[in-house]
Design a protein around this motif. Structure first.
Motif, PDB file in Angstrom:
ATOM      1  N   UNK A   1       0.845  -1.202   0.000  1.00  0.00           N
ATOM      2  CA  UNK A   1       0.000   0.000   0.000  1.00  0.00           C
ATOM      3  C   UNK A   1       0.877   1.247   0.000  1.00  0.00           C
ATOM      4  N   UNK A   2       0.302   2.325  -0.475  1.00  0.00           N
ATOM      5  CA  UNK A   2       0.932   3.627  -0.326  1.00  0.00           C
ATOM      6  C   UNK A   2       0.717   4.015   1.141  1.00  0.00           C
TER       7      UNK A   2
ATOM      8  N   UNK B   1      -9.837   8.009  19.560  1.00  0.00           N
ATOM      9  CA  UNK B   1      -9.207   8.859  18.557  1.00  0.00           C
ATOM     10  C   UNK B   1      -8.743   7.992  17.395  1.00  0.00           C
ATOM     11  N   UNK B   2      -9.082   8.378  16.193  1.00  0.00           N
ATOM     12  CA  UNK B   2      -8.651   7.627  15.023  1.00  0.00           C
ATOM     13  C   UNK B   2      -7.140   7.741  14.884  1.00  0.00           C
ATOM     14  N   UNK B   3      -6.479   6.590  14.713  1.00  0.00           N
ATOM     15  CA  UNK B   3      -5.017   6.559  14.598  1.00  0.00           C
ATOM     16  C   UNK B   3      -4.565   6.083  13.229  1.00  0.00           C
ATOM     17  N   UNK B   4      -5.463   5.394  12.500  1.00  0.00           N
ATOM     18  CA  UNK B   4      -5.099   4.892  11.186  1.00  0.00           C
ATOM     19  C   UNK B   4      -6.326   4.631  10.346  1.00  0.00           C
ATOM     20  N   UNK B   5      -6.157   4.736   9.043  1.00  0.00           N
ATOM     21  CA  UNK B   5      -7.228   4.496   8.079  1.00  0.00           C
ATOM     22  C   UNK B   5      -6.659   3.691   6.924  1.00  0.00           C
ATOM     23  N   UNK B   6      -7.513   2.889   6.331  1.00  0.00           N
ATOM     24  CA  UNK B   6      -7.116   2.205   5.097  1.00  0.00           C
ATOM     25  C   UNK B   6      -8.172   2.494   4.045  1.00  0.00           C
TER      26      UNK B   6
ATOM     27  N   UNK C   1      -7.816   3.114  -3.152  1.00  0.00           N
ATOM     28  CA  UNK C   1      -6.501   3.567  -3.605  1.00  0.00           C
ATOM     29  C   UNK C   1      -5.356   2.754  -3.014  1.00  0.00           C
ATOM     30  N   UNK C   2      -5.670   1.725  -2.227  1.00  0.00           N
ATOM     31  CA  UNK C   2      -4.646   0.925  -1.532  1.00  0.00           C
ATOM     32  C   UNK C   2      -3.698   1.828  -0.751  1.00  0.00           C
ATOM     33  N   UNK C   3      -4.282   2.720   0.041  1.00  0.00           N
ATOM     34  CA  UNK C   3      -3.496   3.673   0.810  1.00  0.00           C
ATOM     35  C   UNK C   3      -3.772   3.510   2.296  1.00  0.00           C
ATOM     36  N   UNK C   4      -2.681   3.441   3.071  1.00  0.00           N
ATOM     37  CA  UNK C   4      -2.752   3.458   4.529  1.00  0.00           C
ATOM     38  C   UNK C   4      -2.466   4.882   4.956  1.00  0.00           C
ATOM     39  N   UNK C   5      -3.360   5.430   5.768  1.00  0.00           N
ATOM     40  CA  UNK C   5      -3.166   6.764   6.329  1.00  0.00           C
ATOM     41  C   UNK C   5      -2.891   6.596   7.823  1.00  0.00           C
TER      42      UNK C   5
ATOM     43  N   UNK D   1      -2.229  -3.118  11.903  1.00  0.00           N
ATOM     44  CA  UNK D   1      -3.695  -3.226  11.789  1.00  0.00           C
ATOM     45  C   UNK D   1      -4.143  -2.849  10.373  1.00  0.00           C
ATOM     46  N   UNK D   2      -3.605  -1.754   9.864  1.00  0.00           N
ATOM     47  CA  UNK D   2      -3.993  -1.290   8.527  1.00  0.00           C
ATOM     48  C   UNK D   2      -3.447  -2.210   7.437  1.00  0.00           C
ATOM     49  N   UNK D   3      -2.286  -2.834   7.675  1.00  0.00           N
ATOM     50  CA  UNK D   3      -1.759  -3.801   6.710  1.00  0.00           C
ATOM     51  C   UNK D   3      -2.666  -5.035   6.636  1.00  0.00           C
ATOM     52  N   UNK D   4      -3.292  -5.390   7.755  1.00  0.00           N
ATOM     53  CA  UNK D   4      -4.275  -6.480   7.737  1.00  0.00           C
ATOM     54  C   UNK D   4      -5.418  -6.095   6.803  1.00  0.00           C
ATOM     55  N   UNK D   5      -5.901  -4.860   6.908  1.00  0.00           N
ATOM     56  CA  UNK D   5      -6.984  -4.419   6.015  1.00  0.00           C
ATOM     57  C   UNK D   5      -6.538  -4.455   4.547  1.00  0.00           C
ATOM     58  N   UNK D   6      -5.277  -4.133   4.305  1.00  0.00           N
ATOM     59  CA  UNK D   6      -4.752  -4.184   2.933  1.00  0.00           C
ATOM     60  C   UNK D   6      -4.832  -5.613   2.402  1.00  0.00           C
ATOM     61  N   UNK D   7      -4.500  -6.579   3.232  1.00  0.00           N
ATOM     62  CA  UNK D   7      -4.607  -7.988   2.829  1.00  0.00           C
ATOM     63  C   UNK D   7      -6.074  -8.389   2.664  1.00  0.00           C
ATOM     64  N   UNK D   8      -6.914  -7.930   3.572  1.00  0.00           N
ATOM     65  CA  UNK D   8      -8.331  -8.295   3.523  1.00  0.00           C
ATOM     66  C   UNK D   8      -9.017  -7.778   2.265  1.00  0.00           C
TER      67      UNK D   8
END
Length: 182
Positions: free
Chosen positions: A68-69, A92-97, A101-105, A123-130
């Motif tokens: 992901x980007x 508080x939000x700490x990360x988004x996927x 766009x296959x982007x981790x924020x 956690x966000x890399x898990x979402x990228x795989x999912x």
């Protein structure tokens, strides 16, 4: 989401800190194994490699061919993007996927040497795989496995994600909301 320490974890954390302050021989400093190997990553790309390797050994979700980007953004931008899957710390939000766009924020402040911040990336890399790994009845269904893996990763260091597991399980159940009869 906030974090608490498991029993005995204070000693493990103190030992970790002490070991990080002691001069480590160069051969050991570049080791690619063990629960603290990720701390030696010099770039975000190297950190992603450590986290992806860890995920390979603990989940059946396949590693994607493309990474992901990864972008570090402020809270205002994060609020504008909140339609994507989010991991929270103390509400508080700490990360988004963003699967489109296959982007981790990662939301500032974010420190790659902080295990809790690194766990947000995991956690966000898990979402990228999912995103490529199958059907999900709703976006919330992806959260329980992601939080479990995040908690397991932290657990290897004696740390624990302070997750409201009841809320995560409810979100993962994809409940019908705001259904009004005609």
């Amino acid at each position: 989401m906030s974090f608490t320490l498991r029993p005995g974890a204070r000693v493990a954390c103190a030992l970790s800190l002490l070991l990080s302050l002691i001069a480590i021989p160069e051969a050991q400093a570049n080791t690619t194994s063990g629960p603290l190997a990720w701390r030696h990553a010099e770039t975000t790309s190297e950190l992603v490699t450590h986290l992806e390797d860890w995920l390979d050994g603990r989940t059946d979700l396949p590693r994607r061919n493309s990474r992901p980007d990864i972008r570090v953004i402020g809270e205002t931008r994060a609020r504008n993007l909140l339609g994507a899957s989010a991991s929270r710390q103390g509400g508080r939000t700490r990360g988004l996927y963003d699967p489109e766009s296959s982007t981790v924020y990662l939301i500032r402040p974010w420190d790659p040497r902080n295990p809790f911040d690194a766990s947000v990336l995991l956690h966000e890399l898990v979402h990228h795989r999912q995103a490529e790994a199958g059907h999900w009845y709703c976006p919330g269904a992806q959260e329980l496995p992601a939080y479990r893996l995040q908690d397991a990763w932290l657990g290897e260091m004696g740390l624990e994600a302070d997750v409201n597991w009841i809320a995560v399980v409810l979100e993962a159940s994809c409940p019908r909301r705001d259904i009004h009869p005609d």
